[in-house]
Write an enzyme that holds these catalytic residues in place. Sequence first.
Site, PDB file in Angstrom:
ATOM      1  N   HIS A 155       0.829  -1.206   0.000  1.00 28.07           N
ATOM      2  CA  HIS A 155       0.000   0.000   0.000  1.00 28.07           C
ATOM      3  C   HIS A 155       0.857   1.247   0.000  1.00 28.07           C
ATOM      4  O   HIS A 155       1.988   1.237   0.484  1.00 28.07           O
ATOM      5  CB  HIS A 155      -0.879  -0.007   1.257  1.00 28.07           C
ATOM      6  CG  HIS A 155      -0.113  -0.335   2.506  1.00 28.07           C
ATOM      7  ND1 HIS A 155       0.393   0.627   3.341  1.00 28.07           N
ATOM      8  CD2 HIS A 155       0.292  -1.532   3.024  1.00 28.07           C
ATOM      9  CE1 HIS A 155       1.042   0.036   4.333  1.00 28.07           C
ATOM     10  NE2 HIS A 155       1.015  -1.273   4.166  1.00 28.07           N
ATOM     11  N   HIS A 163      -2.872   3.275   4.834  1.00 30.02           N
ATOM     12  CA  HIS A 163      -3.225   2.469   3.660  1.00 30.02           C
ATOM     13  C   HIS A 163      -3.834   3.347   2.587  1.00 30.02           C
ATOM     14  O   HIS A 163      -5.043   3.464   2.459  1.00 30.02           O
ATOM     15  CB  HIS A 163      -4.174   1.326   4.047  1.00 30.02           C
ATOM     16  CG  HIS A 163      -3.517   0.272   4.877  1.00 30.02           C
ATOM     17  ND1 HIS A 163      -3.776   0.116   6.222  1.00 30.02           N
ATOM     18  CD2 HIS A 163      -2.583  -0.644   4.576  1.00 30.02           C
ATOM     19  CE1 HIS A 163      -3.017  -0.868   6.697  1.00 30.02           C
ATOM     20  NE2 HIS A 163      -2.286  -1.350   5.728  1.00 30.02           N
TER      21      HIS A 163
HETATM   22 MN    MN Z   1       1.987  -2.668   5.484  1.00 26.66          MN
END
Ligand code: MN
Length: 291
Positions: A155, A163
């Site tokens: 991510h 994220h």
């Molecule tokens: Mn991670």
Amino acid sequence: MNDDVLDQYREAGRIANRILSAGASMVRPGAGVLETVDALEAMVLEADAGLAFPLNCSFNEAAAHDTASEDDERLFSPGDLVKLDLGVHLDGYVADTAVTIDLGDHAELVRASRAALDAAIALAQPGVTTGELGAAIQAAIEGHGFRPVANLTGHGLNQFLLHGPPSVPNVGHPGGMPLQEGQVVAIEPFASTGSGFVSEAARVEIYGQVAVRPTRLPSTRRLLELVRERRGMPFSRRWLDVPKREVALANLVKQGIVRTYPVLHDLPGSFVSQAEHTLVILEDGCLVTTA
Ligand code: MN
Ligand code: MN
């Protein structure tokens, strides 16, 4: 990215690398999970850094999102395959890095996720697509005779954002997003002896705020004040010392203010390894902040 921000990413990475290395040597048969997790999290705070999420300590078929509960009596045992996943931040700039400690006979499985991470790092530069990174990860893991975990991804990282885009898959697919100079990405291949898909367990120790909304009950309000200090970054039930904690947490989840991060596991009896580093994409390649 300006130099000050890059410095914060680098320093967070150095701290994370040092503490995760210490952690790897603490995971030994007979050592307590709670004592180990507590000691490592305390080291982050002693370094004047913050925890971007609770130290994940996941066993065997569990790939991620387990951590010690406050009354955890588990010990590391011979045969265990232990993933430690650490997130350190300085002013919200995150270093996310993980290592697998083999207390059994899983050396090849550990090598598979590491080789996949190395292959992705070797490719990472502006213009390379996330699909190409996934293909390199998949090829390395399958080359070692295991399955990549298809429904877990790396991510993008941004200040206080754990994220973000781009998502970096652990399997190949056509297209995907081209990497761009200045992006920060965490790449985290998982190799499995099981199905290559994780599902959610009943066990939940990690939570995160996902919506900003008032709540009425006094006990729930007190908990929400603590939760807000996390600025959206995940937290552990173990960290919360408030009255009526369980009821308050359940309320926040029911109201959609807080989400759960259940333990994610592959098939019972299988084993999953993980390797993870954080990278800054540079003009002609990448800088691994957590190495
Ligand atoms: Mn991670
Ligand atoms: Mn991680």
